[in-house]
Write an enzyme that holds these catalytic residues in place. Structure first.
Site, short mmCIF file in Angstrom:
data_model
loop_
_atom_site.label_atom_id
_atom_site.label_comp_id
_atom_site.label_asym_id
_atom_site.label_seq_id
_atom_site.Cartn_x
_atom_site.Cartn_y
_atom_site.Cartn_z
N HIS A 101 0.83 -1.20 0.00
CA HIS A 101 0.00 0.00 0.00
C HIS A 101 0.87 1.25 0.00
CE1 HIS A 101 -3.52 -2.45 0.85
NE2 HIS A 101 -4.28 -1.37 0.82
N ASP A 114 -8.41 3.83 -0.45
CA ASP A 114 -7.00 3.78 -0.82
C ASP A 114 -6.63 4.83 -1.85
OD1 ASP A 114 -6.49 1.70 0.90
OD2 ASP A 114 -6.50 0.14 -0.64
N ASP A 150 -8.96 0.06 -4.70
CA ASP A 150 -8.56 -0.55 -3.44
C ASP A 150 -7.49 -1.58 -3.76
OD1 ASP A 150 -9.71 -0.68 -0.45
OD2 ASP A 150 -8.99 -2.66 -1.02
#
Length: 261
Positions: A36, A151, A164
């Protein structure tokens, strides 16, 4: 969004001396957080930003440098993969058109598993077993506010899109991340509910900021990118959806009641 964890735990070579690959990259929260952060940090239009970002992130999260090659290859495939049939690619999206970790709050009028399931009963675009699975959830009547983070939101040619990132391990081959496998994972993991909540949050966010906002014109799609399984032609690893306005409004009425603002 997941909490950041920089504890120094070494994550080294694959078991039994196998060659490192994106499929043998260790599973778990640490890997998900690192990936991420990588996708947050790089400039999608400039692949040269991948290697220096990894040089920082791998040791910060306890990974050895042997993982750099597989992750660089994965990242490049994600940037090159077409997200839709019109040639939309992340490599076309500059930093100026991105919002990362967009925080949202949704007021809750008072929901139950049954009322939540009812909001999706008329949604022809989702798996028919999904509303029934919601009715089996166990939680008490909920009121207050729901807080969450998306995200990535990005804009392209006047349309807004959600992404995401998922580091889920579904198998050791790209073919294990085909559309049917992703659909199953989306339903079983309740990600279908998650992305509808994200779409509702973005819908309300854009209504406040775009004077002539229209959902059908301004909302593009939502993509769940299963990072391990993406190939450069976009045929695996990317789940695509576009909820109807009717479904989003039904969910809004269920969650928020008469307060639509």
């Amino acid at each position: 969004a997941e909490a950041r964890d920089h504890d120094a735990v070494r994550v080294s070579a694959p078991a039994e001396g196998g060659q490192p690959s994106i499929f043998t990259l260790p599973r778990g929260a640490r890997t998900g957080i690192m990936l991420h952060e990588l996708m947050e940090r790089i400039d999608f239009t400039d692949p040269s930003t991948i290697e220096p970002a990894l040089s920082d992130l791998l040791p910060a999260h306890g990974f050895e440098t042997l993982w750099s090659g597989p992750i660089m290859d994965m990242t490049q495939a994600v940037l090159d993969a077409p997200l839709d049939s019109h040639g939309l690619r992340l490599s076309l999206i500059p930093v100026s058109a991105r919002l990362t970790e967009l925080e949202f709050h949704l007021p809750l009028a008072g929901i139950t598993p049954q009322s939540l399931a009812k909001a999706f009963e008329a949604a022809a675009e989702i798996a028919p077993e999904f509303p029934e699975s919601l009715s089996r959830l166990e939680f008490e009547l909920q009121q207050g506010f729901m807080r969450g983070f998306i995200d990535l939101v990005f804009e392209r040619q006047g349309r807004f899109y959600l992404i995401d990132w998922k580091s889920n391990h579904l198998g050791d081959r790209p073919e294990d991340y085909h559309s049917e496998a992703l659909e199953q994972e989306m339903v079983h993991g309740y990600y279908v509910l998650q992305y509808h909540l994200y779409c509702l949050a973005l819908h309300r966010y854009l209504k406040r900021r775009i004077p002539d906002y229209d959902y059908d014109r301004c909302f593009g799609a939502v993509f769940y990118v299963f990072l391990r399984g993406v190939n450069a032609n976009g045929s695996t690893g990317i789940y695509r959806a576009r909820p109807s306005l009717a479904t989003i409004e039904a969910l809004e009425r269920t969650l928020i009641g008469g307060d639509r603002d």
